[in-house]
Write a protein that holds these residues in place. Structure first.
Motif, PDB file in Angstrom:
ATOM      1  N   ASP A   1      -8.094  -1.143 -17.315  1.00 44.76           N
ATOM      2  CA  ASP A   1      -6.910  -2.010 -16.780  1.00 44.76           C
ATOM      3  C   ASP A   1      -5.596  -1.686 -17.594  1.00 44.76           C
ATOM      4  O   ASP A   1      -4.464  -1.542 -17.438  1.00 44.76           O
ATOM      5  CB  ASP A   1      -7.010  -3.440 -16.966  1.00 44.76           C
ATOM      6  CG  ASP A   1      -7.832  -4.044 -16.128  1.00 44.76           C
ATOM      7  OD1 ASP A   1      -8.432  -3.288 -14.918  1.00 44.76           O
ATOM      8  OD2 ASP A   1      -8.521  -5.098 -16.061  1.00 44.76           O
ATOM      9  N   ARG A   2      -5.976  -1.292 -18.986  1.00 41.21           N
ATOM     10  CA  ARG A   2      -4.649  -0.892 -19.851  1.00 41.21           C
ATOM     11  C   ARG A   2      -4.182   0.347 -19.432  1.00 41.21           C
ATOM     12  O   ARG A   2      -3.110   0.710 -19.372  1.00 41.21           O
ATOM     13  CB  ARG A   2      -5.169  -0.960 -21.261  1.00 41.21           C
ATOM     14  CG  ARG A   2      -5.285  -2.437 -21.643  1.00 41.21           C
ATOM     15  CD  ARG A   2      -5.432  -2.384 -23.297  1.00 41.21           C
ATOM     16  NE  ARG A   2      -5.420  -3.681 -23.711  1.00 41.21           N
ATOM     17  CZ  ARG A   2      -5.312  -4.073 -24.972  1.00 41.21           C
ATOM     18  NH1 ARG A   2      -5.138  -2.820 -25.971  1.00 41.21           N
ATOM     19  NH2 ARG A   2      -5.447  -5.332 -25.504  1.00 41.21           N
ATOM     20  N   ALA A   3      -5.133   1.483 -19.107  1.00 42.44           N
ATOM     21  CA  ALA A   3      -4.826   2.755 -18.756  1.00 42.44           C
ATOM     22  C   ALA A   3      -4.181   2.734 -17.479  1.00 42.44           C
ATOM     23  O   ALA A   3      -3.126   3.564 -17.261  1.00 42.44           O
ATOM     24  CB  ALA A   3      -6.145   3.735 -18.882  1.00 42.44           C
ATOM     25  N   ALA A   4      -4.593   2.016 -16.581  1.00 40.08           N
ATOM     26  CA  ALA A   4      -3.869   1.827 -15.186  1.00 40.08           C
ATOM     27  C   ALA A   4      -2.424   1.457 -15.211  1.00 40.08           C
ATOM     28  O   ALA A   4      -1.544   1.925 -14.580  1.00 40.08           O
ATOM     29  CB  ALA A   4      -4.534   0.921 -14.163  1.00 40.08           C
ATOM     30  N   VAL A   5      -2.183   0.549 -16.255  1.00 37.25           N
ATOM     31  CA  VAL A   5      -0.654  -0.161 -16.359  1.00 37.25           C
ATOM     32  C   VAL A   5       0.252   1.201 -16.721  1.00 37.25           C
ATOM     33  O   VAL A   5       1.269   1.339 -16.201  1.00 37.25           O
ATOM     34  CB  VAL A   5      -0.564  -1.000 -17.674  1.00 37.25           C
ATOM     35  CG1 VAL A   5       0.755  -1.340 -18.025  1.00 37.25           C
ATOM     36  CG2 VAL A   5      -1.292  -2.201 -17.266  1.00 37.25           C
ATOM     37  N   LEU A   6      -0.314   2.206 -17.473  1.00 42.41           N
ATOM     38  CA  LEU A   6       0.262   3.356 -18.031  1.00 42.41           C
ATOM     39  C   LEU A   6       0.344   4.366 -16.942  1.00 42.41           C
ATOM     40  O   LEU A   6       1.407   5.020 -16.983  1.00 42.41           O
ATOM     41  CB  LEU A   6      -0.210   3.855 -19.102  1.00 42.41           C
ATOM     42  CG  LEU A   6      -0.233   2.942 -20.586  1.00 42.41           C
ATOM     43  CD1 LEU A   6      -0.851   3.555 -21.535  1.00 42.41           C
ATOM     44  CD2 LEU A   6       1.343   2.579 -20.802  1.00 42.41           C
ATOM     45  N   LEU A   7      -0.695   4.614 -16.408  1.00 48.09           N
ATOM     46  CA  LEU A   7      -0.747   5.793 -15.490  1.00 48.09           C
ATOM     47  C   LEU A   7      -0.738   5.529 -13.832  1.00 48.09           C
ATOM     48  O   LEU A   7      -0.669   6.478 -13.283  1.00 48.09           O
ATOM     49  CB  LEU A   7      -1.887   6.526 -15.723  1.00 48.09           C
ATOM     50  CG  LEU A   7      -2.253   7.037 -17.235  1.00 48.09           C
ATOM     51  CD1 LEU A   7      -3.594   7.655 -17.321  1.00 48.09           C
ATOM     52  CD2 LEU A   7      -1.014   8.080 -17.267  1.00 48.09           C
ATOM     53  N   GLY A   8      -1.109   4.287 -13.810  1.00 57.04           N
ATOM     54  CA  GLY A   8      -1.345   3.795 -12.200  1.00 57.04           C
ATOM     55  C   GLY A   8      -2.780   4.118 -11.740  1.00 57.04           C
ATOM     56  O   GLY A   8      -3.437   4.796 -12.611  1.00 57.04           O
ATOM     57  N   GLU A   9      -3.417   3.421 -10.866  1.00 61.02           N
ATOM     58  CA  GLU A   9      -4.731   3.412 -10.191  1.00 61.02           C
ATOM     59  C   GLU A   9      -5.089   4.569  -9.632  1.00 61.02           C
ATOM     60  O   GLU A   9      -6.181   5.350  -9.915  1.00 61.02           O
ATOM     61  CB  GLU A   9      -5.015   1.962  -9.365  1.00 61.02           C
ATOM     62  CG  GLU A   9      -4.835   0.791 -10.208  1.00 61.02           C
ATOM     63  CD  GLU A   9      -5.175  -0.262  -9.138  1.00 61.02           C
ATOM     64  OE1 GLU A   9      -5.299  -0.054  -8.014  1.00 61.02           O
ATOM     65  OE2 GLU A   9      -4.890  -1.406  -9.680  1.00 61.02           O
ATOM     66  N   ARG A  10      -4.293   5.352  -9.072  1.00 64.21           N
ATOM     67  CA  ARG A  10      -4.434   6.359  -8.115  1.00 64.21           C
ATOM     68  C   ARG A  10      -4.676   7.580  -8.976  1.00 64.21           C
ATOM     69  O   ARG A  10      -5.793   8.480  -8.635  1.00 64.21           O
ATOM     70  CB  ARG A  10      -3.405   6.505  -7.009  1.00 64.21           C
ATOM     71  CG  ARG A  10      -3.890   7.416  -5.897  1.00 64.21           C
ATOM     72  CD  ARG A  10      -2.823   7.468  -4.812  1.00 64.21           C
ATOM     73  NE  ARG A  10      -2.504   6.304  -4.357  1.00 64.21           N
ATOM     74  CZ  ARG A  10      -3.039   5.823  -3.409  1.00 64.21           C
ATOM     75  NH1 ARG A  10      -4.184   6.323  -2.723  1.00 64.21           N
ATOM     76  NH2 ARG A  10      -2.906   4.459  -2.928  1.00 64.21           N
ATOM     77  N   SER A  11      -4.217   7.629 -10.082  1.00 67.24           N
ATOM     78  CA  SER A  11      -4.194   8.800 -10.780  1.00 67.24           C
ATOM     79  C   SER A  11      -5.293   8.579 -12.054  1.00 67.24           C
ATOM     80  O   SER A  11      -5.299   9.666 -12.825  1.00 67.24           O
ATOM     81  CB  SER A  11      -2.782   9.269 -11.463  1.00 67.24           C
ATOM     82  OG  SER A  11      -1.886   9.452 -10.414  1.00 67.24           O
ATOM     83  N   LEU A  12      -5.952   7.545 -12.041  1.00 64.29           N
ATOM     84  CA  LEU A  12      -6.529   7.509 -13.441  1.00 64.29           C
ATOM     85  C   LEU A  12      -8.115   8.384 -13.573  1.00 64.29           C
ATOM     86  O   LEU A  12      -8.707   8.246 -12.605  1.00 64.29           O
ATOM     87  CB  LEU A  12      -7.295   5.981 -13.337  1.00 64.29           C
ATOM     88  CG  LEU A  12      -7.697   5.120 -14.588  1.00 64.29           C
ATOM     89  CD1 LEU A  12      -6.536   5.178 -15.593  1.00 64.29           C
ATOM     90  CD2 LEU A  12      -8.277   3.807 -14.144  1.00 64.29           C
ATOM     91  N   LEU A  13      -8.115   8.848 -14.628  1.00 64.46           N
ATOM     92  CA  LEU A  13      -9.093   9.474 -14.747  1.00 64.46           C
ATOM     93  C   LEU A  13     -10.132   9.074 -15.826  1.00 64.46           C
ATOM     94  O   LEU A  13      -9.477   7.990 -16.760  1.00 64.46           O
ATOM     95  CB  LEU A  13      -8.739  11.191 -15.436  1.00 64.46           C
ATOM     96  CG  LEU A  13      -8.145  11.770 -14.555  1.00 64.46           C
ATOM     97  CD1 LEU A  13      -7.544  13.334 -15.225  1.00 64.46           C
ATOM     98  CD2 LEU A  13      -8.726  12.188 -13.355  1.00 64.46           C
ATOM     99  N   ALA A  14     -11.492   9.216 -15.844  1.00 60.82           N
ATOM    100  CA  ALA A  14     -12.238   8.638 -16.837  1.00 60.82           C
ATOM    101  C   ALA A  14     -11.853   8.955 -18.279  1.00 60.82           C
ATOM    102  O   ALA A  14     -11.891   8.027 -19.223  1.00 60.82           O
ATOM    103  CB  ALA A  14     -13.745   9.358 -16.818  1.00 60.82           C
TER     104      ALA A  14
END
Length: 506
Positions: A479-492
């Motif tokens: 969730d924290r990473a998605a705030v920074l990068l967006g859900e569509r671009s999220l990588l593991a």
């Protein structure tokens, strides 16, 4: 996942109930001297307050009502709106003359308040305002009646904001399964207690923002009704970690060995190893195909990488680690089966993921009926179905039942992944992870989770505590990473910096 809050904007109670348990609470309140119609008015008032706070003064309020107490809640809400001189109408899918008990009293209240009531017609959906879903409530299971299905289709076709009362119609309150035509709510106000089905399976996608109105239910009323499951809280789970002593050394925090990375899949083993190290393991090694060793050392020199071509070569290496993580990139080749066979023979605590689960399900390497108390299994629904010899749809239709069945059959702790991941521990208790987002639907996410779990086990956590903390840490980091990068671009691997931040100070 949907936002979950209580009516007073505080963190809601963590208890999760089945529909039967909520009905028992409802009856306890009534037996304690609160008339049913009064409880219905409390529910409607709470929902009406949320409607105004969430949507402001609407142009029009369309209240779709069914034939039970959920419909009664809708009639009372419509009456409250009329008393405030807000434009409102009830769209009655069940003729109000057929109502009985408290629902009939609610209809009479709406009439006295001057609410316009019309029979549902399968025509054009409303074009403006707010829709209130008061069709089915928590008693729904099975299939929809034709008129109810048409009403739900009309609600969804309106594309207007939807406030669902207690639960979106068409969603099963116990399981989180839903019919195809279920209501898609913008906000759901649920009453008395959170229901299991709201937070797992299809629930998070259908509920939107989730608000709990406890209707002033006291602890005395709740006494004797044991919740079915609990919400897991990342902050509380982090408290499971002990601060490190000033004279600590790497041997105090265990040695995780990740076994995996068949030909072409070395990245999975590397991600799991890096996650174990970031979780705090003292030492991390990887047993993998020899061709992956150079890449692993180039990416993460802190990891000890060993190339093994057979189970015979792996066997002496298993004297070193205290915890195994097996499955990331393991594949299903003869090499893969030899790796799992040696891991099982070691008797070490382990995390079992991905193709290790699929090999287990086949019954050749791991005998059918094998139970262990010192492992964590992390299946997604397809893997769970193979372990239970059933279908993926069956798993998703009964997620709570199936995670319990997995734990009872295999022992240890089990994480059934998916929206609202479920964690069943060695005591049979079930927790629900409410963090997480659709950006996690990408390759490698499970490898990060298995690595985190291994790192936590290596530091001395029980399988249940490691499963709870690892699942929460993984989802919260996403969730924290998605705030920074967006859900569509999220990588593991985007999760790992956020894992570090969450663990800071613990």
């Amino acid at each position: 996942m949907a936002t979950i809050r209580s009516i007073d904007n505080k963190t809601p109670s963590a208890e999760l109930y089945t529909a039967a348990q909520v009905r028992a609470l409802d009856q306890a309140i009534i037996a304690g001297g609160v008339p049913g119609i009064q409880l219905m008015k409390r529910a409607a008032k709470a929902a009406f307050d949320v409607l105004l706070a969430r949507f402001g003064q609407p142009d029009f309020i369309h209240v779709y009502t069914g034939g039970g107490n959920n419909g009664g809640d809708g009639y009372v809400l419509a009456g409250l709106a009329a008393e405030r001189r807000l434009p409102v109408e009830v769209v009655a899918v069940v003729a109000p003359e057929k109502l009985t008990g408290d629902a009939r009293l609610a209809w009479q209240f709406a009439l006295q308040a001057g609410v316009k009531i019309r029979s549902f017609a399968a025509d054009a959906p409303p074009a403006s305002g707010i829709v209130v879903d008061a069709l089915l409530g928590i008693g729904f299971s099975g299939e929809l009646r034709a008129d109810t299905a048409a009403a739900i289709e009309q609600i969804n076709a309106s594309h207007l904001p939807v406030l669902a009362l207690d639960i979106p119609s068409g969603l099963n309150a116990d399981t989180g399964a839903a019919v195809a035509a279920a209501v898609r709510a913008t906000t759901t106000v649920t009453f008395i207690g959170l229901k299991c089905g709201l937070v797992s399976g299809r629930g998070p996608a259908l509920c939107g923002e989730l608000v709990l109105a406890d209707l002033q239910v006291s602890e005395a009323h709740r006494h004797g009704v044991t919740p079915s499951a609990t919400l897991l809280n990342t902050t509380r789970c982090l408290d499971l970690l002990q601060r490190r002593a000033a004279d600590a050394h790497k041997g105090d925090f265990g040695h995780v060995m990740v076994i995996g990375g068949d030909a072409g899949y070395g990245g999975a083993a590397l991600m799991a190893a890096e996650a174990s190290a970031r979780a705090g393991a003292g030492l991390v090694s990887v047993a993998t195909r020899p061709e992956h060793v150079a890449a692993i050392l180039a990416r993460r020199p802190e990891v000890m990488a060993c190339g093994v071509v057979s189970g015979q070569e792996l066997e002496p290496l298993l004297a070193r680690p205290s915890v195994l993580v097996i499955g990331p990139g393991l594949g299903r080749s003869p090499w893969s089966e030899q790796m799992l066979q040696q891991a099982m023979k070691s008797g070490l605590p382990m995390v079992v993921d991905a193709d290790a689960l699929n090999i287990m399900a086949a019954g050749r390497v791991v005998p059918t009926g094998t139970r262990r108390n010192n492992w964590i299994l992390t299946p997604h629904p397809g893997e769970a179905a193979r372990l239970l010899n059933t279908g993926t749809a069956d798993v998703q239709q009964q997620r709570y039942q199936q995670v319990t069945a997995l734990q009872q059959q295999y022992g240890g702790a089990v994480i059934l992944k998916g929206a609202g991941s479920l964690v069943a521990d060695q005591n049979g208790e079930v927790g629900v992870v409410t963090a997480g987002n659709p950006g996690m639907a990408s390759g490698g996410m499970g490898d990060i989770l298995s690595g985190l779990l291994g790192g936590l086990l290596a530091q001395g956590l029980s399988v249940g505590d490691a499963a709870r903390l690892g699942a929460c840490l993984h989802a919260e980091a996403a969730d924290r990473a998605a705030v920074l990068l967006g859900e569509r671009s999220l990588l593991a691997t985007d999760l790992l910096p956020q894992v570090c931040e969450l663990l800071r100070g613990h």
